[in-house]
Write a protein that holds these residues in place. Structure first.
Motif, short mmCIF file in Angstrom:
data_model
loop_
_atom_site.label_atom_id
_atom_site.label_comp_id
_atom_site.label_asym_id
_atom_site.label_seq_id
_atom_site.Cartn_x
_atom_site.Cartn_y
_atom_site.Cartn_z
N VAL A 145 0.84 -1.25 -0.07
CA VAL A 145 0.06 0.00 0.19
C VAL A 145 0.70 1.28 0.00
O VAL A 145 1.80 1.31 0.65
CB VAL A 145 -0.96 -0.20 1.25
N LEU B 229 -2.35 0.50 -4.48
CA LEU B 229 -1.52 -0.58 -4.35
C LEU B 229 -0.41 -0.76 -5.51
O LEU B 229 -0.60 -0.37 -6.78
CB LEU B 229 -2.28 -1.99 -4.54
N SER C 269 -5.76 -0.06 -8.34
CA SER C 269 -6.73 0.09 -7.41
C SER C 269 -7.21 -1.44 -6.70
O SER C 269 -6.50 -2.19 -7.28
CB SER C 269 -8.15 0.69 -8.27
N GLN C 270 -8.16 -1.36 -5.89
CA GLN C 270 -8.38 -2.75 -5.45
C GLN C 270 -8.80 -3.90 -6.46
O GLN C 270 -8.47 -4.87 -6.31
CB GLN C 270 -9.45 -2.68 -4.29
N GLU C 271 -9.58 -3.23 -7.39
CA GLU C 271 -10.38 -4.00 -8.61
C GLU C 271 -8.85 -4.36 -9.32
O GLU C 271 -9.18 -5.64 -9.73
CB GLU C 271 -11.27 -3.36 -9.22
N ALA D 53 -5.83 -4.59 -8.79
CA ALA D 53 -5.04 -5.82 -8.03
C ALA D 53 -5.64 -7.16 -7.86
O ALA D 53 -4.83 -8.04 -8.02
CB ALA D 53 -4.87 -5.24 -6.23
N ALA D 54 -6.96 -7.18 -7.76
CA ALA D 54 -7.44 -8.56 -7.80
C ALA D 54 -7.61 -9.14 -9.16
O ALA D 54 -7.09 -10.28 -9.38
CB ALA D 54 -8.93 -8.37 -7.46
#
Length: 51
Positions: free
Chosen positions: A7, A16, A33-35, A37-38
């Motif tokens: 982070v 991230l 972003s979180q999405e 990164a996923a």
């Protein structure tokens, strides 16, 4: 799998950042972003199955 995300903070947001071990540096400089990164982790997971 040798990859990790850390982070980091910019002036106005958190994001991230990939260590870059699994992708040999191609994702190293991207702010994820979180999405994103996923999706990155999923692509690393599924890539050997697609060969």
């Amino acid at each position: 799998m040798n990859e990790s995300l850390s982070v980091e903070a910019a002036d106005d947001a958190l994001f991230l950042k990939a260590l870059g071990m699994a992708s040999y540096g191609s994702m190293e400089d991207r702010k994820l972003s979180q999405e994103a990164a996923a999706e990155y982790y999923w692509s690393l997971f599924i890539e050997p199955l697609q060969r």
